[in-house]
Design a protein around this motif. Structure first.
Motif, PDB file in Angstrom:
ATOM      1  N   LEU A  69     -21.253   5.535  72.378  1.00  0.00           N
ATOM      2  CA  LEU A  69     -21.687   7.195  73.090  1.00  0.00           C
ATOM      3  C   LEU A  69     -22.333   6.745  74.081  1.00  0.00           C
ATOM      4  O   LEU A  69     -23.774   7.374  73.811  1.00  0.00           O
ATOM      5  N   ARG A 310     -20.988  13.701  55.692  1.00  0.00           N
ATOM      6  CA  ARG A 310     -22.065  12.534  56.413  1.00  0.00           C
ATOM      7  C   ARG A 310     -20.636  12.428  57.690  1.00  0.00           C
ATOM      8  O   ARG A 310     -21.168  12.906  58.711  1.00  0.00           O
ATOM      9  N   THR A 314     -21.470  14.027  63.560  1.00  0.00           N
ATOM     10  CA  THR A 314     -20.993  13.494  65.031  1.00  0.00           C
ATOM     11  C   THR A 314     -20.521  14.762  65.343  1.00  0.00           C
ATOM     12  O   THR A 314     -20.618  15.479  66.604  1.00  0.00           O
ATOM     13  N   LYS A 325     -28.118  11.052  72.946  1.00  0.00           N
ATOM     14  CA  LYS A 325     -27.857  10.265  71.188  1.00  0.00           C
ATOM     15  C   LYS A 325     -28.912   9.163  71.263  1.00  0.00           C
ATOM     16  O   LYS A 325     -28.556   8.640  72.562  1.00  0.00           O
ATOM     17  N   PHE A 358     -30.139  12.292  61.799  1.00  0.00           N
ATOM     18  CA  PHE A 358     -29.584  11.741  60.364  1.00  0.00           C
ATOM     19  C   PHE A 358     -29.107  10.167  60.287  1.00  0.00           C
ATOM     20  O   PHE A 358     -29.463   9.324  61.477  1.00  0.00           O
ATOM     21  N   HIS A 360     -28.619   5.706  58.739  1.00  0.00           N
ATOM     22  CA  HIS A 360     -28.613   4.739  57.630  1.00  0.00           C
ATOM     23  C   HIS A 360     -30.113   4.333  57.173  1.00  0.00           C
ATOM     24  O   HIS A 360     -30.041   3.822  57.781  1.00  0.00           O
ATOM     25  N   HIS A 367     -30.364   8.209  64.039  1.00  0.00           N
ATOM     26  CA  HIS A 367     -29.116   8.644  65.014  1.00  0.00           C
ATOM     27  C   HIS A 367     -30.406   9.714  64.762  1.00  0.00           C
ATOM     28  O   HIS A 367     -30.002  10.920  64.694  1.00  0.00           O
ATOM     29  N   GLU A 399     -26.875  -0.004  66.387  1.00  0.00           N
ATOM     30  CA  GLU A 399     -25.181  -0.575  66.320  1.00  0.00           C
ATOM     31  C   GLU A 399     -24.478   0.549  67.240  1.00  0.00           C
ATOM     32  O   GLU A 399     -23.297   0.170  67.711  1.00  0.00           O
ATOM     33  N   HIS A 400     -25.098   1.342  68.627  1.00  0.00           N
ATOM     34  CA  HIS A 400     -24.040   1.696  69.465  1.00  0.00           C
ATOM     35  C   HIS A 400     -24.134   0.739  71.196  1.00  0.00           C
ATOM     36  O   HIS A 400     -23.096   1.219  71.290  1.00  0.00           O
TER      37      HIS A 400
HETATM   38  C1  MLT Z   1     -22.576   7.563  62.755  1.00  0.00           C
HETATM   39  O1  MLT Z   1     -23.318   6.797  62.272  1.00  0.00           O
HETATM   40  O2  MLT Z   1     -21.870   8.664  61.820  1.00  0.00           O
HETATM   41  C2  MLT Z   1     -22.442   7.262  63.989  1.00  0.00           C
HETATM   42  O3  MLT Z   1     -23.454   5.862  64.539  1.00  0.00           O
HETATM   43  C3  MLT Z   1     -22.242   8.288  65.328  1.00  0.00           C
HETATM   44  C4  MLT Z   1     -23.035   8.789  66.070  1.00  0.00           C
HETATM   45  O4  MLT Z   1     -24.324   8.470  65.823  1.00  0.00           O
HETATM   46  O5  MLT Z   1     -22.700  10.272  66.174  1.00  0.00           O
END
Ligand code: MLT
Ligand code: ZN
Length: 447
Positions: A69, A310, A314, A325, A358, A360, A367, A399-400
């Motif tokens: 991404l 969830r 994306t 992003k 959204f 974690h 994100h 994490e990307h």
């Molecule tokens: C996610 O957690 O779904 C991914 O990192 C993908 C995103 O950020 O779109």
């Protein structure tokens, strides 16, 4: 060069990349071009391909499932694309060691399935599991929804093989749990985004597949409210796998795009999952029974429906246009302030742009998707969002990875001394800049 490459990998595995799916990234933001895509079928072929590419004065972008991404896996400057998808071997799991040997081109989902077949689990998981490949997930140190309990990809890599720019091979495929013999070359490859070596194989750690799973969605009034729930469940249970945060707008959008059912309406949604090897004791449901609204998945179908809300974020966001992003981490205590500051900064720059967040929740990893932005103007949005990250002492990539999207902002998360060390490592391993030379490190050398 083409005939030399064909002699190594066969006629079917060298082709002109123009118009192919290898040149553009998944989001459509990063559009590249190349006259050569080459698909080696073994580590030796990777080495030979590199020799030929170097001899012809060209440079290489390694590519897996092309689900990245940040534009790190596409040939934005006409690089040769080395696609690793033929290296898709998935070994038989070693149940005693809880490990599996796989090729770089195996998908995350193929590895998950092989592990599940013997009662084990590969814990790295995210929406693009069916296309994302292991090599790419190691190269970006991919995270996903279970980092809270099991760590990101780096924590799963117990063995690795990679071909360096000069054709030498680093290989630690014995899967040893302990090995204190100097510099951690394996760890160095994790998160190196194809700039230090081309990953060809790995040995991955597997974890027990706990049979008993609880999945609960909770409605929250604010980010702080959601964080209180996360703190409470993580404090009371050692079995929490995931705690995913979504907004009303994000969930509404997914419901509309994929026709999914929302269990209730709320400003913020928190999807929490736990798993244990014991008989499900309703711990999570019990911990959350006083919350309102709350939805407890009482069947696999119900669980799938909650996760769909969830997982489809994306792809649903992508239906609104090409998003900018931002994948950031901030200290947990600052999540709420960061969200409001980032929103305010984006609307100050462009009142028309929409922000959908959204992420974690337990990792402080959000994100931030900016929709409706003029992509040419991305620097203004970058400054708005990444500036807020920096003010809260966060990281511009959780994490990307950095790719091309954030290379000029690396100084917000890394000191000048750290960037100098990274440059020195790059020079030592790839002095001629053959491997993905246009990503990760800032272009002008000033940082
Ligand atoms: C996610 O957690 O779904 C991914 O990192 C993908 C995103 O950020 O779109
Ligand atoms: Zn994520």
């Amino acid at each position: 060069m083409l005939s030399d490459l064909r002699a190594i990998v066969g006629d079917d595995h060298v082709f002109d990349g123009r118009g192919s799916s290898h040149v553009d990234d998944w989001t459509g933001r990063f559009r590249g071009h190349t006259d050569v895509v080459v698909r080696p079928g073994s580590t030796d072929e990777v080495r030979e391909v590199l020799r030929v590419v170097r001899a012809h004065g060209r440079v290489v972008v390694a590519q897996g499932g092309n689900t990245g991404l940040v534009g790190g896996g596409v040939p934005l400057s006409g690089e040769v694309v080395m696609s690793l998808t033929r290296l898709n071997h998935v070994g038989v799991p070693d149940v005693a060691a809880r490990q599996i040997e796989v090729g770089a081109g195996a998908t995350v989902e193929a590895v998950q399935q092989a592990a599940a077949a013997v009662g084990l689990r590969y814990p790295v998981d995210f929406g693009s599991r069916g296309s994302a490949t292991i090599g790419g997930t190691i190269a970006t140190n991919a995270g996903g929804v279970n980092v809270l309990r099991y760590g990101s990809t780096r924590a799963q890599v117990v063995g690795l093989e990679a071909v360096l720019a000069d054709g030498s091979i680093v290989s630690t495929m014995a899967g040893l749990m302990k090995d204190n013999t100097g510099y951690d070359l394996r760890g160095l490859m994790c998160g190196s985004e194809g700039t230090l070596g081309i990953i060809t194989k790995a040995v991955l750690r597997l974890v027990p597949a706990h049979e008993h799973r609880e999945t609960v969605m909770v409605g929250c009034a604010s980010v702080d409210d959601a964080l209180d729930v996360v703190t409470m469940v993580c404090g009371a249970s050692e079995s929490i796998d995931a705690a995913e945060l979504m907004t009303r707008r994000g969930v509404d959008l997914v419901a509309e795009v994929v026709g999914a059912h929302r269990p209730f309406e709320a400003e913020w949604y928190l999807l929490i999952e736990s798993s244990t090897s014991r008989e499900a004791d309703g711990t999570l449901a019990r911990l959350l029974e006083r919350r309102d609204p709350v939805a407890v998945a009482d069947s696999p179908g119900r669980r799938e429906a909650l996760w769909r809300l969830r997982d489809e974020h994306t792809s649903s966001i992508a239906t609104l246009g090409v998003p900018l992003k931002y994948d950031v981490t901030v200290p947990l205590r600052s999540m709420s302030d960061f969200v409001s500051d980032a929103r305010t900064a984006v609307s100050a720059f462009d009142p028309e742009a929409e922000v959908i967040v959204f992420g974690h929740a337990a990792d402080g990893n959000l994100h931030v998707n900016v929709i409706g932005a003029n992509l040419e103007d991305h620097r203004g949005f970058d400054a708005a969002v990444l500036g807020a990250v920096s003010r809260f002492g966060g990281s511009i990539s959780a994490e990307h990875g950095i790719g091309v999207a954030k290379r000029e902002w690396l100084h917000l998360s890394r000191s000048a001394d750290e960037i100098a060390v990274m440059r020195a490592i790059k020079r030592a391993l790839d002095p001629d800049g053959v491997l993905n030379p246009n990503v990760l490190l800032p272009a002008d050398g000033s940082n």
